[in-house]
Design an enzyme around this catalytic site. Structure first.
Site, short mmCIF file in Angstrom:
data_model
loop_
_atom_site.label_atom_id
_atom_site.label_comp_id
_atom_site.label_asym_id
_atom_site.label_seq_id
_atom_site.Cartn_x
_atom_site.Cartn_y
_atom_site.Cartn_z
N TYR A 1 0.54 -1.26 -0.09
CA TYR A 1 -0.46 0.19 -0.25
C TYR A 1 1.06 1.21 -0.22
O TYR A 1 1.49 1.51 -1.37
CB TYR A 1 -0.92 0.26 1.52
CG TYR A 1 -2.51 0.89 1.28
CD1 TYR A 1 -2.14 1.05 0.02
CD2 TYR A 1 -2.41 1.97 1.81
CE1 TYR A 1 -4.30 1.63 -0.09
CE2 TYR A 1 -3.31 2.58 2.18
CZ TYR A 1 -3.99 2.54 1.09
OH TYR A 1 -4.77 3.15 0.64
N LYS B 1 -20.60 -20.70 -10.37
CA LYS B 1 -19.46 -19.94 -11.57
C LYS B 1 -18.24 -19.99 -11.03
O LYS B 1 -17.21 -20.28 -11.74
CB LYS B 1 -20.24 -19.23 -12.51
CG LYS B 1 -19.99 -19.35 -13.34
CD LYS B 1 -21.00 -20.42 -14.13
CE LYS B 1 -20.25 -20.22 -15.61
NZ LYS B 1 -21.63 -20.31 -16.63
N ASP C 1 -27.12 -15.99 -16.80
CA ASP C 1 -28.93 -15.97 -16.21
C ASP C 1 -29.54 -14.72 -16.49
O ASP C 1 -30.30 -14.25 -15.02
CB ASP C 1 -28.89 -16.38 -14.32
CG ASP C 1 -28.06 -18.13 -14.66
OD1 ASP C 1 -27.80 -18.29 -15.36
OD2 ASP C 1 -28.35 -18.35 -12.99
N ALA D 1 -37.45 -22.27 -27.99
CA ALA D 1 -36.59 -21.21 -28.55
C ALA D 1 -35.94 -19.91 -28.07
O ALA D 1 -35.97 -18.87 -28.47
CB ALA D 1 -37.53 -20.68 -29.30
N ALA E 1 -30.78 -20.45 -25.23
CA ALA E 1 -29.67 -21.14 -25.74
C ALA E 1 -30.33 -21.84 -27.62
O ALA E 1 -29.53 -22.72 -27.94
CB ALA E 1 -29.77 -22.01 -24.51
N ASN F 1 -33.21 -30.67 -17.87
CA ASN F 1 -32.42 -31.23 -16.91
C ASN F 1 -33.64 -30.59 -15.96
O ASN F 1 -34.02 -29.55 -15.41
CB ASN F 1 -31.06 -30.82 -16.48
CG ASN F 1 -29.69 -31.58 -15.87
OD1 ASN F 1 -30.04 -32.92 -16.37
ND2 ASN F 1 -28.76 -30.88 -17.29
N ASN G 1 -21.38 -27.15 -19.83
CA ASN G 1 -20.79 -26.16 -20.25
C ASN G 1 -19.39 -26.19 -19.88
O ASN G 1 -18.68 -25.45 -20.37
CB ASN G 1 -21.42 -25.04 -19.66
CG ASN G 1 -22.53 -24.38 -20.96
OD1 ASN G 1 -23.38 -25.60 -21.42
ND2 ASN G 1 -22.99 -23.82 -20.62
#
Length: 763
Positions: free
Chosen positions: A40, A95, A138, A196, A199, A287, A319
């Site tokens: 610092y 994630k 999301d 539709a 994804a 899923n 993914n």
């Protein structure tokens, strides 16, 4: 979800020992005032001034180059819908965890309370200087498309909405390989898409780039076929609307070559599948329930090539095969964006990898004799360690070739080594171990099941599909604890002291007495000892009433190992029992032997311990690189303790020349490949990454593994018993639930290996 995850368990996992799943840790020294002055004020001013002079110096002096933001507004959380930013945070932390463990990428999760496109985009743009890349997550369609488009145009760092492109990239790789197996031309196939959303549209877009004709894609949403008479379609959906109108999915599927499902479970019937063309390709990715049940689909069409989103079936479109490595490659060349060329490079890298020979480590993890490119293996497995080495460089090269890389890689060999180094800091080996156990679970006795933690471990083993627990102990206590844990599964409970076990106890005693009657054991003694759970458990394994056992939570190691040594024979050709601990270090798994049994092994003993440990290392899918450690380096000291190590190495070099082992060598040299190469270039381990240490005595081995465990919070699996004819494994006193689960997985894998060897020897 297949696993029976209880609400309380999930909440405790996220709440304890500290809330959340990620944390920030320092990467520099901070022990002294000088360290703090550099970190610092006043030292921090120098890098600030350098960055002010040249903004790209931010990559040189800060963590920006390895930092990704996972950003959401919580409007389309998988399976939960619009739950808001705060409620979506656990998902974003999850994630972040995947980024870290699969690709070594650091993440800040950012939850934004904004549904307005302009406001969301402006917020992300304002915080973007902090990050090397942006992973959108999301966000509901159609807003997600516009948000990603604008951020890609207005920022100079990689931006990707993984919900769209991750699925598209992985399924595209699967599609290329499936078409090759089906001997079909991509330009001629007809694809029916159920779904539709973001994804599905991203998949269709990437399929078109691969060569699929847009007019050959028939798309459905929840309201039916996308056709030109509908007025409720977005601009992106209109690309796949048609003049021809299909009344329903059943009509559209006739003669189709490919079905892509990103919608809801059980909407594709067996009759509809029969109407598809020869060698139909079915990607049923809803899923947890796919659009058609896997077993039903396989029974209906023998010529089918099928993928799902589930891990318990072949060809999982996951993914995690993509996003960690795509961002890894993009960050490593400081790409200004993730473009179509980079996505296509990832597609082709994944497709190509599935055709390569699969490492034994992956075969072992998935319980396969040999995975080969074919209908049940069209995309790589998530645990394949080559993914980071194949996908990340492919993406990086595509970024360079397409002109979006600002820091091109010049030394690809060095880059590959850097990627390998990133693999060492997680617990992939634990995942490989448990995954392998799940492929062929065995009956495992938990000999102290009337202890809460032991019972909890048994519950996890059952619910995770690792094994079939048999619970030993006070039955009333076990039943009470089961109720407390919400462990309502019907599992076998045995109390060796109860009258209902009299016949079996006497039978076991008879067998035990006959094996030990010439060694001071009377029949009365044998009957008495069979009331003791560890003796009873060992006899269950000996007699085939169980496949393996785990014990030791509540008693000292010497007291628990005694009945095992008395009742369980050594494996054929083995004259010595030993133990090894597998330590999950930041350089990868390290095996340490002997950590629990032999106080002062001879040179002959050390050689035997090394050979047994090598066999165990291979059982985990690794090739052993072994150092026989001492306080001496290749003759620098003389003493009986040094000489025995030297003699053991000489024996191994003479009779096992292919084994990568050397010594005597000091531990610091053993763990530093460059230092060995410089000082001892003649050594068999020079320039190699040692993954196994054989210690000269029990003291040094035991002290080392416990220091590692406590000082650095290094996870440990073990002590793993080496040389027994049956799968028996003993916990350390007071082991954690996680350690006991891992040891149970070891027992299952050990049982699998022993069963395999028995089949081979009898054939």
């Amino acid at each position: 979800m297949k696993r029976n995850i209880k609400r309380r368990e999930a909440l405790l996992y996220h709440a304890k020992p500290i809330p959340g799943k990620i944390q920030v840790i320092p990467t520099k020294k901070y022990a002294t005032q000088r360290d703090l002055s550099l970190a610092y004020s006043p030292g921090v001013a120098e890098p600030c001034l350098e960055i002010a002079k040249e903004v790209n110096n931010v990559y040189k002096y800060t963590a920006k180059g390895n930092l990704v933001a996972v950003i959401t507004n919580g409007t389309a959380v998988l399976g939960l819908g619009d739950i808001g930013p705060e409620a979506s945070k656990p998902v974003m932390e999850g994630k972040a965890l995947l980024f870290k463990i699969f690709a070594g990428i650091d993440v800040f999760d950012i939850e934004i309370d904004c549904k307005d496109i302009d406001g969301f985009v402006e917020t992300v743009k304002n915080i973007a200087p902090t990050f090397g890349g942006i992973n959108l997550e999301d966000i509901k369609a159609p807003e997600s498309f516009e948000i990603e488009r604008r951020l890609k145009e207005e920022l100079n760092i990689p931006v990707m909405h993984d919900d769209q492109h991750g699925t598209a990239i992985i399924s595209s790789a699967a599609l290329l390989n499936a078409l090759e197996l089906a001997k079909k031309s991509i330009e001629k196939i007809k694809i029916v898409v159920s779904g539709a959303g973001s994804a599905a549209l991203a998949c269709a877009n990437l399929y078109v780039l691969l060569g699929v004709r847009p007019e050959n894609i028939v798309m459905f949403d929840k309201d039916g076929h996308l056709n030109n008479t509908r007025t409720d379609l977005s601009d992106l959906q209109k690309k796949y609307s048609s003049e021809k109108i299909y009344a329903n999915l059943s009509e559209a599927i006739k003669g189709a070559d490919v079905f892509l499902g990103l919608s809801a479970g059980n909407i594709l019937s067996a009759e509809m599948l029969l109407d598809m063309a020869n060698d139909p390709i079915v990607f049923a990715m809803a899923n947890p329930i796919p659009e058609i049940d896997y077993d039903l689909a396989m029974a209906t069409r023998k010529d089918i090539i099928m993928a799902t989103g589930r891990s318990d079936h072949p060809n999982q479109v996951n993914n995690v095969l993509g996003f960690p490595y795509i961002f890894r490659g993009a960050l490593d060349v400081r790409a200004t964006k993730i473009n179509e060329e980079m996505k296509m490079a990832a597609v082709r890298a994944l497709a190509s990898l599935a055709k390569e020979s699969v490492p034994e480590q992956v075969n072992i993890a998935y319980g396969e004799t040999k995975l080969n490119f074919g209908r049940e293996y069209i995309i790589p497995k998530p645990f394949d360690p080559r993914l980071i080495l194949i996908v990340a460089p492919a993406v990086a090269k595509a970024a360079m070739d397409s002109g979006v890389a600002t820091n091109p890689i010049l030394d690809w060999e060095k880059y590959e080594q850097e990627l390998l180094d990133r693999l060492g800091s997680d617990n992939k080996m634990v995942r490989l171990l448990t995954n392998r156990a799940k492929n062929n679970p065995k009956r495992i006795v938990f000999a102290e099941a009337d202890h809460l933690d032991v019972l909890k471990a048994a519950q996890i083993v059952l619910e995770e599909g690792i094994g079939h627990p048999i619970l030993l102990g006070d039955k009333e206590v076990i039943l009470e604890l089961k109720e407390e844990l919400g462990f309502d599964a019907d599992v076998q409970i045995i109390d060796p002291k109860k009258p209902e076990e009299d016949a079996r106890r006497l039978q076991y005693a008879e067998v035990y007495w006959k094996s030990r009657r010439r060694r001071g054991i009377s029949l009365f003694d044998a009957q008495k000892w069979m009331r003791e759970r560890n003796y009873f458990a060992a006899m269950m394994v000996n007699s085939g009433d169980a496949d393996g056992l785990v014990t030791g939570y509540s008693r000292s190691y010497p007291s628990v190992i005694k009945p095992m040594m008395q009742l369980i024979d050594k494996a054929p050709g083995i004259s010595l029992i030993a133990t090894a601990n597998m330590m999950m270090t930041n350089r990868g798994p390290m095996f340490l032997s002997d950590t629990a049994i032999n106080p002062s092994p001879t040179a002959e003993d050390l050689a035997k311990i090394a050979l047994m440990t090598a066999k165990t290392v291979r059982m985990f899918g690794m090739e052993p690189v072994m150092a026989m450690v001492s306080y001496s380096n290749f003759g620098s000291s003389e003493s009986p303790n040094v000489n025995k190590v030297r003699d053991a190495v000489a024996y191994l070099h003479k009779f096992y020349p292919d084994l990568i082992v050397d010594g005597e060598i000091q531990a610091d040299f053993a763990l530093n490949p460059e230092m060995i190469q410089k000082k001892f270039p003649f050594s068999k381990i020079a320039g190699k990454k040692v993954n196994t240490l054989i210690f000269p005595n029990l003291e040094s081995a035991n002290i080392t593994y416990k220091l590692l465990k406590e000082l650095y919070k290094t996870d440990s699996i073990g002590p793993i018993i080496l040389g027994m004819d049956k799968p028996v494994h003993i916990f350390q006193l007071g082991a954690s639930v996680e350690e006991m689960v891992n040891m149970a997985a070891v027992a299952v894998v050990d049982a699998q290996e022993k069963e395999k060897r028995k089949i081979i020897s009898s054939s």
